[in-house]
Design a protein around this motif. Structure first.
Motif, PDB file in Angstrom:
ATOM      1  N   TRP A 242      48.359  46.356  56.653  1.00  0.00           N
ATOM      2  CA  TRP A 242      48.079  45.756  57.962  1.00  0.00           C
ATOM      3  C   TRP A 242      49.269  45.967  58.894  1.00  0.00           C
ATOM      4  O   TRP A 242      50.425  45.895  58.472  1.00  0.00           O
ATOM      5  CB  TRP A 242      47.795  44.257  57.821  1.00  0.00           C
ATOM      6  CG  TRP A 242      46.471  43.987  57.174  1.00  0.00           C
ATOM      7  CD1 TRP A 242      46.219  43.887  55.839  1.00  0.00           C
ATOM      8  CD2 TRP A 242      45.234  43.826  57.850  1.00  0.00           C
ATOM      9  NE1 TRP A 242      44.878  43.662  55.623  1.00  0.00           N
ATOM     10  CE2 TRP A 242      44.247  43.611  56.845  1.00  0.00           C
ATOM     11  CE3 TRP A 242      44.842  43.828  59.185  1.00  0.00           C
ATOM     12  CZ2 TRP A 242      42.905  43.411  57.134  1.00  0.00           C
ATOM     13  CZ3 TRP A 242      43.500  43.615  59.489  1.00  0.00           C
ATOM     14  CH2 TRP A 242      42.553  43.410  58.485  1.00  0.00           C
ATOM     15  N   GLY A 277      47.120  45.090  69.500  1.00  0.00           N
ATOM     16  CA  GLY A 277      46.058  45.056  68.509  1.00  0.00           C
ATOM     17  C   GLY A 277      46.578  44.901  67.104  1.00  0.00           C
ATOM     18  O   GLY A 277      47.778  44.990  66.844  1.00  0.00           O
ATOM     19  N   LYS A 279      45.369  46.183  63.026  1.00  0.00           N
ATOM     20  CA  LYS A 279      44.456  46.993  62.241  1.00  0.00           C
ATOM     21  C   LYS A 279      44.896  46.990  60.787  1.00  0.00           C
ATOM     22  O   LYS A 279      46.086  46.806  60.467  1.00  0.00           O
ATOM     23  CB  LYS A 279      44.368  48.420  62.769  1.00  0.00           C
ATOM     24  CG  LYS A 279      45.656  49.201  62.733  1.00  0.00           C
ATOM     25  CD  LYS A 279      45.449  50.603  63.301  1.00  0.00           C
ATOM     26  CE  LYS A 279      46.753  51.393  63.340  1.00  0.00           C
ATOM     27  NZ  LYS A 279      46.550  52.747  63.898  1.00  0.00           N
ATOM     28  N   ARG A 287      38.278  50.091  56.925  1.00  0.00           N
ATOM     29  CA  ARG A 287      39.380  49.746  57.812  1.00  0.00           C
ATOM     30  C   ARG A 287      38.820  49.162  59.100  1.00  0.00           C
ATOM     31  O   ARG A 287      37.762  49.570  59.573  1.00  0.00           O
ATOM     32  CB  ARG A 287      40.246  50.972  58.127  1.00  0.00           C
ATOM     33  CG  ARG A 287      40.879  51.604  56.893  1.00  0.00           C
ATOM     34  CD  ARG A 287      41.896  52.669  57.258  1.00  0.00           C
ATOM     35  NE  ARG A 287      43.045  52.096  57.957  1.00  0.00           N
ATOM     36  CZ  ARG A 287      44.085  51.530  57.334  1.00  0.00           C
ATOM     37  NH1 ARG A 287      44.109  51.435  56.007  1.00  0.00           N
ATOM     38  NH2 ARG A 287      45.107  51.074  58.033  1.00  0.00           N
ATOM     39  N   THR A 288      39.548  48.201  59.662  1.00  0.00           N
ATOM     40  CA  THR A 288      39.094  47.532  60.879  1.00  0.00           C
ATOM     41  C   THR A 288      40.245  47.442  61.878  1.00  0.00           C
ATOM     42  O   THR A 288      41.418  47.445  61.488  1.00  0.00           O
ATOM     43  CB  THR A 288      38.560  46.121  60.557  1.00  0.00           C
ATOM     44  OG1 THR A 288      37.909  45.578  61.728  1.00  0.00           O
ATOM     45  CG2 THR A 288      39.685  45.180  60.129  1.00  0.00           C
ATOM     46  N   GLU A 289      39.902  47.378  63.161  1.00  0.00           N
ATOM     47  CA  GLU A 289      40.902  47.233  64.221  1.00  0.00           C
ATOM     48  C   GLU A 289      40.338  46.353  65.327  1.00  0.00           C
ATOM     49  O   GLU A 289      39.211  46.552  65.789  1.00  0.00           O
ATOM     50  CB  GLU A 289      41.306  48.584  64.803  1.00  0.00           C
ATOM     51  CG  GLU A 289      42.339  48.469  65.922  1.00  0.00           C
ATOM     52  CD  GLU A 289      42.796  49.800  66.483  1.00  0.00           C
ATOM     53  OE1 GLU A 289      43.767  49.805  67.256  1.00  0.00           O
ATOM     54  OE2 GLU A 289      42.191  50.826  66.124  1.00  0.00           O
ATOM     55  N   ARG A 291      41.403  45.121  69.171  1.00  0.00           N
ATOM     56  CA  ARG A 291      42.340  45.572  70.209  1.00  0.00           C
ATOM     57  C   ARG A 291      41.981  44.959  71.554  1.00  0.00           C
ATOM     58  O   ARG A 291      40.813  44.919  71.945  1.00  0.00           O
ATOM     59  CB  ARG A 291      42.276  47.100  70.308  1.00  0.00           C
ATOM     60  CG  ARG A 291      43.456  47.774  70.982  1.00  0.00           C
ATOM     61  CD  ARG A 291      43.352  49.275  70.742  1.00  0.00           C
ATOM     62  NE  ARG A 291      44.580  49.960  71.019  1.00  0.00           N
ATOM     63  CZ  ARG A 291      44.812  50.653  72.149  1.00  0.00           C
ATOM     64  NH1 ARG A 291      43.884  50.710  73.082  1.00  0.00           N
ATOM     65  NH2 ARG A 291      45.969  51.280  72.311  1.00  0.00           N
ATOM     66  N   TRP A 319      36.411  45.908  68.981  1.00  0.00           N
ATOM     67  CA  TRP A 319      36.465  45.707  67.536  1.00  0.00           C
ATOM     68  C   TRP A 319      35.809  46.913  66.887  1.00  0.00           C
ATOM     69  O   TRP A 319      34.618  47.150  67.068  1.00  0.00           O
ATOM     70  CB  TRP A 319      35.738  44.422  67.129  1.00  0.00           C
ATOM     71  CG  TRP A 319      35.756  44.160  65.633  1.00  0.00           C
ATOM     72  CD1 TRP A 319      36.761  44.428  64.772  1.00  0.00           C
ATOM     73  CD2 TRP A 319      34.695  43.576  64.862  1.00  0.00           C
ATOM     74  NE1 TRP A 319      36.422  44.059  63.495  1.00  0.00           N
ATOM     75  CE2 TRP A 319      35.148  43.526  63.522  1.00  0.00           C
ATOM     76  CE3 TRP A 319      33.422  43.094  65.161  1.00  0.00           C
ATOM     77  CZ2 TRP A 319      34.369  43.026  62.487  1.00  0.00           C
ATOM     78  CZ3 TRP A 319      32.641  42.583  64.134  1.00  0.00           C
ATOM     79  CH2 TRP A 319      33.115  42.546  62.811  1.00  0.00           C
TER      80      TRP A 319
END
Length: 605
Positions: A242, A277, A279, A287-289, A291, A319
């Motif tokens: 992360w 952001g 991520k 995987r996610t982000e 922002r 997102w």
């Protein structure tokens, strides 16, 4: 199918011949590793697996280019067309594959930059010296990014931090009172990275207007430009999987322009972006982000015949999720963007919101590669719009690859087009388009040749006239041919574009697009010296929708030299518009003549 003839200015044919012969010679070099780009898919993807045409301009190419502005750099290095109302700092436009300037989306580190009033990117406010890398996606991208990305996307990446401590500085001077000074640092230690760059730029400029065709605006004086800029970023690895990140760009300046006899008008221009952001990896293969980003575009007339102030704010949260599957990477996300306008001019509506959902799948296996995207945007003014993209690539042989794609697009009218007093038309409706692309690439031993065919058909095309209206159809079709190669210490590049951009209601050509444009370049490393030359040849264009005012074709040539005279110091010299060609890219507005520029750079190794 329309057959397009290549009719370049005679001077360009003579100057291009030696480089063309070099392109055709039999030379060999080691193949470089494939580049990785993100703009074409919103994911890190190898360039040789894409189903779209993407050009990459790195820092070395930016420093070696004789371009004075971002639009000039794109014209010389990415094969796009441009126009400007004068020299450095003046209002500019970029046309990707013959589409409108408002059909190109400009991103700076992923943040949308532009004016919601004018509906176009503010190209003239982006400082070239602070750009690390540019990706130019040519082709429709509304299914990825929403409204505006009809012709393509230009994404600018600024300098980022890295392990260690890396300062840099530069000073420059040149023709027409040009002066530049900048300094910066990039660094990192452990989990933290950072960067900060500052720059000041000044130029006395040229007399932007011509008395014979701009009698109403002409003022016989120089039109200077000054700009101060800052760019920064920070990153923090809060856990193994992360990370937090943030960054900003801020540029502000004053550009003088002619606004009538004896009127030395001045316009204050400011562009700012901000993003932050987080991520990371949620689970194996996921995987996610999240922002949050925003941009502000401001133009204030400090001195003018008709003073005015315009400010656009765009706030967006995104997102995005990337999930690995057996058939490729699945993309899924949500966005919300709010546009707000405040101005001295009274607009009937000053705010709108766009809520979006996007998804896609991209991948490759063996000789095959594929990409599909769907997006829904719900505009608070115009309701919902659905766009899609589908593309496929196939490697016929180790050196040969073909690809094809089909994409739809839409563009919402700008606030000026809708509500500006005496100009806007509140009855305007969004444009909707569909584009077909076909391409073939040959790549072997450090050389690459690209041939492409595109056909972009737009319904409800919005005219660039007083009281704009939706016309039934516009069609923009054409061909692109490109080459890039390297042998030993010498590299070459060439881009040729042939267009037929038409208003199908009256069969007239769309304004300020040449039917043909050629750019050539060559660079050679000779010990501590790097020498280069480039050529840009542009065919004739019409400046107006009625095709009554013709702009003549032109050819310009530039020279470049870089001398690494010490381990940490380099001296660069550029000679721009070698033949002192007088030409216009917009009717009634001059372009700079011959110019010489010198830059001293300090970059500890």
């Amino acid at each position: 199918m329309t057959v397009l003839a290549f009719r370049l200015p005679a001077a360009s044919r003579a100057l291009a011949a030696p480089l063309a012969l070099a392109f055709c010679s039999s030379i060999h070099a080691q193949s470089p590793l494939p580049e990785t780009v993100v703009t074409a898919t919103r994911l890190a993807t190898r360039a040789d697996e894409l189903v779209s045409d993407v050009r990459v301009i790195d820092r070395a190419a930016i420093e070696a280019s004789a371009a004075r502005t971002l639009p000039e750099l794109l014209a010389r290095r990415a094969g796009v067309q441009m126009s400007a109302n004068g020299g450095r700092g003046k209002t500019s436009s970029v046309f990707i594959r013959g589409t409108e300037s408002r059909h190109t989306l400009l991103l700076v580190d992923g943040v949308r930059v532009g004016s919601a009033t004018a509906g176009t990117p503010t190209w003239e406010s982006i400082p070239v010296e602070m750009i690390e890398r540019i990706e130019v996606l040519q082709g429709p991208a509304s299914a990825l990014y929403g409204s505006d990305a009809v012709g393509g996307v230009v994404q600018v990446f600024t300098r980022k931090g890295r392990e260690g401590f890396h300062p840099n500085a530069s000073v420059g001077a040149g023709s027409r009172g040009y002066a530049q000074a900048g300094a910066g640092v990039a660094g990192g230690a452990g989990a933290l990275t950072y960067s900060l760059s500052l720059q000041r730029e000044r130029e006395d400029g040229i007399n932007s207007t011509r008395p014979s065709v701009s009698a109403g605006n002409y003022n016989p004086d120089l039109d200077p430009f000054r700009q101060d800029s800052a760019v920064g970023s920070i990153g923090w690895q809060i856990a193994p999987d992360w990370a937090l990140s943030g960054g900003f760009l801020h540029s502000e300046g004053v550009s003088n322009f002619d606004d009538g006899p004896r009127v030395d008008a001045r316009n204050a221009i400011r562009t700012s972006t901000l993003h932050a952001g987080v991520k990371g990896r949620v689970a194996a293969g996921w995987r996610t982000e999240l922002r949050l980003s925003g941009s502000q575009d401001t133009a204030n007339s400090l001195v003018a015949t008709t003073p005015g102030a315009f400010q656009t704010e765009q706030m967006q949260w995104t997102w995005q999720n990337d999930v690995e599957t057996p058939v490729g990477v699945l993309l899924a996300g949500l966005e919300q963007r709010e546009q707000q306008v405040s101005a001295s001019t009274a607009y009937t509506v000053t705010r709108r919101t766009i809520d979006s959902f996007f998804t896609g799948l991209s991948g490759s296996r063996g000789a095959h590669s594929w990409q599909g995207n769907l997006r829904r945007d719900r505009n608070s003014q115009f309701g919902s719009a659905d766009t899609g993209f589908a593309g496929y690539g196939y490697r016929l042989a180790p050196a040969w690859r073909v690809h094809g794609s089909y994409g739809t697009s839409f563009v919402a009218p700008s606030f000026n087009q809708l509500y500006f007093p005496g100009f806007g038309n509140p009855a305007l409706q969004p444009e909707r388009g569909r584009n077909t692309d076909l391409g073939v690439t040959w790549s072997e031993q450090g050389h690459e040749v690209r041939l492409g065919r595109f056909d972009n058909r737009i319904r409800g095309f919005m005219t660039n006239t007083t009281l704009p209206v939706n016309i039934p159809r516009a069609r923009i079709e054409g061909w692109t041919l490109g080459y890039a190669g390297q042998a030993g210490r010498t590299s070459w590049r060439a881009d040729l574009e042939a267009l037929d951009p038409r208003n199908q209601l009256n069969d007239r050509r769309l304004p300020r697009r040449a039917r043909e444009q050629l750019s050539l370049g060559a660079d050679h490393q000779l010990g501590a010296w790097r020498l280069g030359a480039s050529l840009l040849a542009v065919g004739s264009r019409f400046d107006d929708a009625a095709n009554a005012r013709r702009l003549g074709g032109y050819t310009t040539a530039d020279l470049y030299a870089d001398w690494q005279f010490a381990r940490d110091f380099a001296l660069q010299a550029k000679l721009v518009n070698l033949a002192d060609k007088r030409y216009e890219t917009a009717y009634g507005y001059n372009q700079p003549g011959r110019g010489a520029f010198v830059t001293l750079r300090w970059q500890p190794k």
